[in-house]
Design an enzyme around this catalytic site. Sequence first.
Site, PDB file in Angstrom:
ATOM      1  N   SER A   1      21.295  -0.754  -5.001  1.00 24.57           N
ATOM      2  CA  SER A   1      19.891  -0.271  -5.008  1.00 24.57           C
ATOM      3  C   SER A   1      19.079  -1.020  -3.952  1.00 24.57           C
ATOM      4  O   SER A   1      18.135  -0.480  -3.371  1.00 24.57           O
ATOM      5  CB  SER A   1      19.238  -0.551  -6.363  1.00 24.57           C
ATOM      6  OG  SER A   1      20.046  -0.104  -7.396  1.00 24.57           O
TER       7      SER A   1
ATOM      8  N   HIS B   1     -28.280   2.279  13.628  1.00 24.76           N
ATOM      9  CA  HIS B   1     -28.905   1.699  12.411  1.00 24.76           C
ATOM     10  C   HIS B   1     -29.581   2.788  11.578  1.00 24.76           C
ATOM     11  O   HIS B   1     -30.554   2.511  10.882  1.00 24.76           O
ATOM     12  CB  HIS B   1     -29.947   0.626  12.763  1.00 24.76           C
ATOM     13  CG  HIS B   1     -29.447  -0.442  13.687  1.00 24.76           C
ATOM     14  ND1 HIS B   1     -29.049  -1.689  13.263  1.00 24.76           N
ATOM     15  CD2 HIS B   1     -29.273  -0.426  15.034  1.00 24.76           C
ATOM     16  CE1 HIS B   1     -28.655  -2.406  14.308  1.00 24.76           C
ATOM     17  NE2 HIS B   1     -28.777  -1.662  15.390  1.00 24.76           N
TER      18      HIS B   1
ATOM     19  N   LYS C   1     -27.627  26.851  -4.109  1.00 25.93           N
ATOM     20  CA  LYS C   1     -27.328  25.558  -3.480  1.00 25.93           C
ATOM     21  C   LYS C   1     -25.864  25.546  -3.032  1.00 25.93           C
ATOM     22  O   LYS C   1     -24.971  25.942  -3.770  1.00 25.93           O
ATOM     23  CB  LYS C   1     -27.573  24.435  -4.483  1.00 25.93           C
ATOM     24  CG  LYS C   1     -27.552  23.045  -3.891  1.00 25.93           C
ATOM     25  CD  LYS C   1     -28.115  22.055  -4.919  1.00 25.93           C
ATOM     26  CE  LYS C   1     -28.230  20.657  -4.356  1.00 25.93           C
ATOM     27  NZ  LYS C   1     -26.949  20.030  -4.141  1.00 25.93           N
TER      28      LYS C   1
ATOM     29  N   ASP D   1      31.327   3.620  -9.105  1.00 30.07           N
ATOM     30  CA  ASP D   1      32.517   3.418  -8.276  1.00 30.07           C
ATOM     31  C   ASP D   1      32.601   4.414  -7.121  1.00 30.07           C
ATOM     32  O   ASP D   1      33.113   4.081  -6.049  1.00 30.07           O
ATOM     33  CB  ASP D   1      33.790   3.552  -9.138  1.00 30.07           C
ATOM     34  CG  ASP D   1      33.875   2.423 -10.151  1.00 30.07           C
ATOM     35  OD1 ASP D   1      33.260   1.367  -9.889  1.00 30.07           O
ATOM     36  OD2 ASP D   1      34.522   2.611 -11.201  1.00 30.07           O
TER      37      ASP D   1
ATOM     38  N   SER E   1     -23.654  24.452  -7.092  1.00 29.33           N
ATOM     39  CA  SER E   1     -24.252  23.956  -8.319  1.00 29.33           C
ATOM     40  C   SER E   1     -24.087  24.947  -9.453  1.00 29.33           C
ATOM     41  O   SER E   1     -24.192  26.154  -9.261  1.00 29.33           O
ATOM     42  CB  SER E   1     -25.739  23.697  -8.071  1.00 29.33           C
ATOM     43  OG  SER E   1     -26.409  23.474  -9.288  1.00 29.33           O
TER      44      SER E   1
ATOM     45  N   GLU F   1     -16.633  16.027   1.082  1.00 33.32           N
ATOM     46  CA  GLU F   1     -16.588  15.204  -0.136  1.00 33.32           C
ATOM     47  C   GLU F   1     -15.137  14.962  -0.567  1.00 33.32           C
ATOM     48  O   GLU F   1     -14.775  13.855  -0.983  1.00 33.32           O
ATOM     49  CB  GLU F   1     -17.370  15.869  -1.273  1.00 33.32           C
ATOM     50  CG  GLU F   1     -18.876  15.759  -1.080  1.00 33.32           C
ATOM     51  CD  GLU F   1     -19.684  16.553  -2.103  1.00 33.32           C
ATOM     52  OE1 GLU F   1     -19.100  17.079  -3.077  1.00 33.32           O
ATOM     53  OE2 GLU F   1     -20.909  16.650  -1.914  1.00 33.32           O
TER      54      GLU F   1
ATOM     55  N   THR G   1      16.329   0.392  -9.102  1.00 29.88           N
ATOM     56  CA  THR G   1      17.705   0.574  -9.603  1.00 29.88           C
ATOM     57  C   THR G   1      17.794   1.780 -10.539  1.00 29.88           C
ATOM     58  O   THR G   1      18.768   2.537 -10.502  1.00 29.88           O
ATOM     59  CB  THR G   1      18.189  -0.705 -10.334  1.00 29.88           C
ATOM     60  OG1 THR G   1      18.268  -1.758  -9.381  1.00 29.88           O
ATOM     61  CG2 THR G   1      19.549  -0.507 -10.981  1.00 29.88           C
TER      62      THR G   1
HETATM   63  O1  LMR Z   1      20.749  -2.369  -8.476  1.00 29.65           O
HETATM   64  C1  LMR Z   1      21.274  -3.105  -7.665  1.00 29.65           C
HETATM   65  O2  LMR Z   1      22.133  -2.673  -6.880  1.00 29.65           O
HETATM   66  C2  LMR Z   1      20.887  -4.573  -7.574  1.00 29.65           C
HETATM   67  C3  LMR Z   1      19.695  -4.973  -8.400  1.00 29.65           C
HETATM   68  O3  LMR Z   1      18.495  -4.526  -7.866  1.00 29.65           O
HETATM   69  C4  LMR Z   1      19.605  -6.480  -8.483  1.00 29.65           C
HETATM   70  O4  LMR Z   1      19.498  -7.149  -7.464  1.00 29.65           O
HETATM   71  O5  LMR Z   1      19.640  -7.011  -9.577  1.00 29.65           O
END
Ligand code: LMR
Length: 451
Positions: free
Chosen positions: A124, A172, A308, A116, A302, A315, A90
């Site tokens: 998230s 082996h 060397k 918004d 080295s 590696e 998030t």
């Molecule tokens: O961040 C978000 O959109 C949701 C958050 O991860 C949550 O589930 O609390």
Amino acid sequence: MGEVRVPAHAKWRAQTQRAVENFPISGQRLERAHIEALARIKGAAAVVNAELGVLGKEVAGAVAEAAAEVAEGRWDEDFPIDVFQTGSGTSSNMNANEVIATLASERLGKDVHPNDHVNASQSSNDVFPSSIHIAATSAVLNDLIPGLEHLAAALERKAEEFAGVVKSGRTHLMDATPVTLGQEFGGYAAQVRYGVERLRASLPRLAELPLGGTAVGTGINTPPGFSAAVIAEVARATGLPLTEARNHFEAQGARDGIVETSGQLRTVAVGLTKIANDLRWMASGPRTGLAEINLPDLQPGSSIMPGKVNPVIPEAVLMVTAQVTGNDATVAAAGAAGNFELNVMLPVIARNVLESIRLIANVSRLLADRTVDGITANVERAREYAESSPSVVTPLNKYLGYEEAAKVAKRSLAERKTIREVVVEGGYVERGLLTEEQLDEALDVLRMTRP
Ligand SMILES: O=C(O)C[C@H](O)C(=O)O
């Protein structure tokens, strides 16, 4: 939550700043490819939100343009949050929302809101995992697979060049019947090619995105058709074969698709470990080792032993493969950490898988260009080993029987004589067990490299 002070120069805002202060843990930030993927989602969401009437065209256009700048890498310095942060990512999702909101606001001359507007129709919980899958799909297709194919081609060229170089096989770690150096390199090339096959096989699930599922996979707060449309838009913008999750609850509750890819990365790493070790052993010496091949001299080995030279690239390969194996162990533990509707170890999964992809891609190219391409064979020494291996007695089984052939092998070792000498001195030819011609044919080491 109280006042928070954001640097005057920053494009990020309060939520990013709080996260910077909450998580000073590793000093590692999101990878560049990951920031790009997040920004691609934000840009695509703006376009689709405008089409579906969620955002006005003006705001959506400004968000899409700002997101494109972030995707191009112009604002990476404004992504300061540690990768060890909130498990859903998030903080980084809000970091993207805030930076893009600031850039879009500056463009429009009026406020664009991080939640918004930039985060509209998203959470998230669908955006962040989608960004991991996009970044990983891109890195596998555009960086890792070409890197592995480059290495496989270099190994195949050497397989051809060394087709007639006979040497002792070893099982082996003990002398076995002969092989050609070409057969060994052909085996290494196949290991790498199969690694590419394995990665390609996991791609359809890696490229499945939870995008559009929002908070818990139900798609709450999205307009109808958003998921398919936004994924199509990201696929168009990135050129990647991305698809909508067949099941949005699997796609948010679990991260099995990326755990699978991590497992394939570990398999590739395991294969590279074997190849790098074989090269080191074959090149060991120059006086007291096997010295069947020479690796190109790249740098003094080295600080104290003059002259060397060490197998530095193999590696480095071994350190990469150890890291990838460790990364995969972390991804497995993190992948198991889903509860109900969300996995909450997403950033560490991203960090480890993207690092593993990058490390293997880079080291594969280096192994090809700085080691494999320059390998030469010590043809005489390799043949000498093949001829002196007691196991070359094996084709005599059919003339002398296993027990008698074992005695020949042991005598040859004890008396430091060749198998041929022991057979001739042992009177096997006189006794009619085999002819001189059959003996010559049976002890032809190159012939022994075929069925
Ligand atoms: O961040 C978000 O959109 C949701 C958050 O991860 C949550 O589930 O609390």
